[in-house]
Enzyme design. Structure first.
Site, PDB file in Angstrom:
ATOM      1  N   ASN A  13       0.775  -1.184   0.067  1.00  0.00           N
ATOM      2  CA  ASN A  13      -0.173   0.190   0.005  1.00  0.00           C
ATOM      3  C   ASN A  13       0.926   1.444   0.056  1.00  0.00           C
ATOM      4  O   ASN A  13       1.622   1.695   1.094  1.00  0.00           O
ATOM      5  CB  ASN A  13      -0.987  -0.128   1.343  1.00  0.00           C
ATOM      6  CG  ASN A  13      -1.552   1.113   1.376  1.00  0.00           C
ATOM      7  OD1 ASN A  13      -1.945   2.106   0.559  1.00  0.00           O
ATOM      8  ND2 ASN A  13      -2.352   1.510   2.463  1.00  0.00           N
ATOM      9  N   TRP A  14       0.987   1.895  -1.311  1.00  0.00           N
ATOM     10  CA  TRP A  14       1.735   3.071  -1.333  1.00  0.00           C
ATOM     11  C   TRP A  14       1.316   4.227  -0.662  1.00  0.00           C
ATOM     12  O   TRP A  14       1.963   5.269  -0.592  1.00  0.00           O
ATOM     13  CB  TRP A  14       2.444   3.350  -2.596  1.00  0.00           C
ATOM     14  CG  TRP A  14       2.896   2.103  -3.603  1.00  0.00           C
ATOM     15  CD1 TRP A  14       3.203   0.952  -2.853  1.00  0.00           C
ATOM     16  CD2 TRP A  14       3.298   2.064  -4.703  1.00  0.00           C
ATOM     17  NE1 TRP A  14       3.960   0.092  -3.883  1.00  0.00           N
ATOM     18  CE2 TRP A  14       4.341   0.797  -5.073  1.00  0.00           C
ATOM     19  CE3 TRP A  14       3.566   3.109  -5.834  1.00  0.00           C
ATOM     20  CZ2 TRP A  14       4.755   0.313  -6.164  1.00  0.00           C
ATOM     21  CZ3 TRP A  14       3.999   2.648  -6.940  1.00  0.00           C
ATOM     22  CH2 TRP A  14       4.795   1.586  -7.203  1.00  0.00           C
ATOM     23  N   LYS A  15       0.101   4.131  -0.238  1.00  0.00           N
ATOM     24  CA  LYS A  15      -0.660   5.349   0.358  1.00  0.00           C
ATOM     25  C   LYS A  15      -0.322   6.686  -0.640  1.00  0.00           C
ATOM     26  O   LYS A  15      -0.468   6.485  -1.664  1.00  0.00           O
ATOM     27  CB  LYS A  15      -0.128   5.633   1.697  1.00  0.00           C
ATOM     28  CG  LYS A  15      -0.320   4.557   2.542  1.00  0.00           C
ATOM     29  CD  LYS A  15       0.102   4.698   4.192  1.00  0.00           C
ATOM     30  CE  LYS A  15       0.315   3.522   4.659  1.00  0.00           C
ATOM     31  NZ  LYS A  15       0.170   3.677   6.154  1.00  0.00           N
ATOM     32  N   HIS A 105      -9.433   1.003   4.712  1.00  0.00           N
ATOM     33  CA  HIS A 105      -8.221   1.122   5.058  1.00  0.00           C
ATOM     34  C   HIS A 105      -8.435   2.225   6.478  1.00  0.00           C
ATOM     35  O   HIS A 105      -9.221   3.050   6.591  1.00  0.00           O
ATOM     36  CB  HIS A 105      -7.120   1.597   4.490  1.00  0.00           C
ATOM     37  CG  HIS A 105      -5.686   1.837   4.991  1.00  0.00           C
ATOM     38  ND1 HIS A 105      -5.394   2.618   6.023  1.00  0.00           N
ATOM     39  CD2 HIS A 105      -4.923   0.891   5.000  1.00  0.00           C
ATOM     40  CE1 HIS A 105      -4.116   2.412   6.237  1.00  0.00           C
ATOM     41  NE2 HIS A 105      -3.515   1.209   5.549  1.00  0.00           N
ATOM     42  N   GLU A 107      -6.993   4.355   7.686  1.00  0.00           N
ATOM     43  CA  GLU A 107      -6.608   5.999   7.483  1.00  0.00           C
ATOM     44  C   GLU A 107      -7.991   6.658   6.671  1.00  0.00           C
ATOM     45  O   GLU A 107      -8.380   7.697   6.937  1.00  0.00           O
ATOM     46  CB  GLU A 107      -5.331   6.252   6.580  1.00  0.00           C
ATOM     47  CG  GLU A 107      -4.336   6.125   7.389  1.00  0.00           C
ATOM     48  CD  GLU A 107      -3.084   5.378   6.725  1.00  0.00           C
ATOM     49  OE1 GLU A 107      -2.878   5.464   5.413  1.00  0.00           O
ATOM     50  OE2 GLU A 107      -1.932   4.983   7.370  1.00  0.00           O
ATOM     51  N   GLU A 177      -5.326  -5.380  10.710  1.00  0.00           N
ATOM     52  CA  GLU A 177      -4.146  -4.191  10.807  1.00  0.00           C
ATOM     53  C   GLU A 177      -4.599  -3.177  12.160  1.00  0.00           C
ATOM     54  O   GLU A 177      -5.272  -2.488  12.396  1.00  0.00           O
ATOM     55  CB  GLU A 177      -4.391  -3.040   9.793  1.00  0.00           C
ATOM     56  CG  GLU A 177      -3.875  -3.741   8.392  1.00  0.00           C
ATOM     57  CD  GLU A 177      -3.419  -2.654   7.528  1.00  0.00           C
ATOM     58  OE1 GLU A 177      -2.394  -2.980   6.979  1.00  0.00           O
ATOM     59  OE2 GLU A 177      -3.947  -1.597   7.268  1.00  0.00           O
ATOM     60  N   GLY A 183       2.421   2.180  10.782  1.00  0.00           N
ATOM     61  CA  GLY A 183       3.341   3.193  10.724  1.00  0.00           C
ATOM     62  C   GLY A 183       4.116   3.513  12.024  1.00  0.00           C
ATOM     63  O   GLY A 183       4.737   4.863  11.953  1.00  0.00           O
ATOM     64  N   SER A 223       3.586  -2.005  10.356  1.00  0.00           N
ATOM     65  CA  SER A 223       5.066  -2.364  10.374  1.00  0.00           C
ATOM     66  C   SER A 223       5.774  -3.475  10.131  1.00  0.00           C
ATOM     67  O   SER A 223       6.808  -4.000  10.779  1.00  0.00           O
ATOM     68  CB  SER A 223       5.252  -1.657  11.903  1.00  0.00           C
ATOM     69  OG  SER A 223       4.834  -0.449  12.057  1.00  0.00           O
TER      70      SER A 223
HETATM   71  C1  PEP Z   1      -0.546   0.380   6.146  1.00  0.00           C
HETATM   72  O1  PEP Z   1      -0.770   1.222   5.565  1.00  0.00           O
HETATM   73  O2  PEP Z   1      -1.592  -0.747   5.657  1.00  0.00           O
HETATM   74  C2  PEP Z   1       0.320  -0.252   6.928  1.00  0.00           C
HETATM   75  C3  PEP Z   1       0.254  -1.621   7.525  1.00  0.00           C
HETATM   76  O3  PEP Z   1       1.431   0.423   6.993  1.00  0.00           O
HETATM   77  P1  PEP Z   1       3.060   0.392   7.703  1.00  0.00           P
HETATM   78  O4  PEP Z   1       3.574  -1.016   7.154  1.00  0.00           O
HETATM   79  O5  PEP Z   1       3.823   1.355   7.257  1.00  0.00           O
HETATM   80  O6  PEP Z   1       2.761   0.170   9.220  1.00  0.00           O
END
Ligand code: PEP
Length: 267
Positions: A13-15, A105, A107, A177, A183, A223
């Site tokens: 997921n490049w966001k 997600h 976010e 998640e 993050g 992470s």
């Molecule tokens: C995500 O945004 O789905 C995610 C898991 O981010 P990160 O790996 O940076 O924690």
């Protein structure tokens, strides 16, 4: 080569990173190695999820290489078919370029007010257009600390993935998640994530029956790096990862490589 019960998914997921130019460039940087890895071991599917504006640029790079197990995914979409919804993209538009769409997600839920009801409408729209939805669920830190993870997950799963047709049910993907792990550099333990993921599989079984639950792929996200992916993959109920930060770097290749290594040892 023995066939695993479920193949694994490593999705990046490049966001809101990498516009069309940089997205194409980065895909060029990783595609040959990534493609060869998943070609050699076809039980890992890798999915790149750039921002919507960069999907076409990445699509062109993938089309020039034709690695069957490297797919393209969107990070979101709307549930309506078309019309006056400024700024949104329709399921049919996503389907022109992608196999997959990330939905709900944290976010999107936190910053854009997405509810379980809206996520559910998107899931059903995704299936109407033969898209594979990756539905994200997870608890906040205060919920985790209050011991309410199970209740939060139960409520998110039962509402977000309700009403799916029996033939589509095995094709759903859920990403667990924990929001406190996204993050932050503080990943959950494989044991802790595994417990929640086993609960999700059990809930899904109650909703759609044992076969769908056995075929449902459930990813861990939060992470994930090349240093910890092995522990998650080694857990029998965890079927891969949704990777944020590390998917923007060549470390993504190392994550796929380590996933393959663990899966091969399990056979
Ligand atoms: C995500 O945004 O789905 C995610 C898991 O981010 P990160 O790996 O940076 O924690």
């Amino acid at each position: 080569m023995a066939v695993p019960v479920r193949d694994a998914i490593i999705a990046g997921n490049w966001k809101m990173n990498y516009g069309p130019r940089r997205a194409a460039e980065f895909t060029y940087e990783i595609i040959s190695e990534l493609g060869m890895l998943v070609n050699r071991y076809p039980y890992v599917l890798s999915i790149l999820c750039p921002p919507a504006i960069s999907l076409m640029a990445v699509r062109e790079v993938l089309d020039a290489h034709l690695f069957r197990r490297v797919e393209l995914g969107a990070q979101n979409m709307y549930f309506e078919e078309q019309g006056a919804f400024t700024g949104e993209i329709a399921p049919s538009m996503v389907r022109e370029l992608c196999s997959t769409v990330i939905l709900g997600h944290s976010e999107r839920r936190t910053y854009f007010g997405e509810t379980d009801g809206a996520v559910n409408r998107k899931v059903l729209a995704a299936f109407r257009h033969s898209l594979r939805p990756i539905v994200c669920v997870g608890e906040h830190l205060d919920q985790y600390e209050a011991g309410s993870t199970e209740a939060v997950i139960r409520s998110q799963v039962t509402q977000s993935v309700a009403g799916i047709d029996a033939e589509d049910a095995p094709n759903l993907v859920i990403a667990y998640e924990p929001i406190w792990a996204i993050g932050t550099g503080k990943a959950a333990t494989a044991e802790g994530a595994g417990k929640v993921i086993s609960l999700i599989r059990q809930l899904y079984g109650e909703m759609y029956g044992g076969k769908a639950a056995r075929e449902l792929r459930i990813l861990y996200g939060g992470s994930v790096t090349s240093a910890n992916i092995g522990e998650f993959i080694a857990h029998p109920d965890i079927d891969g990862a949704l990777v944020g930060g590390a998917s923007l770097k060549p470390d993504f290749l190392e994550i796929v490589r380590n996933t393959i290594e663990v899966m091969q040892k399990q056979q």
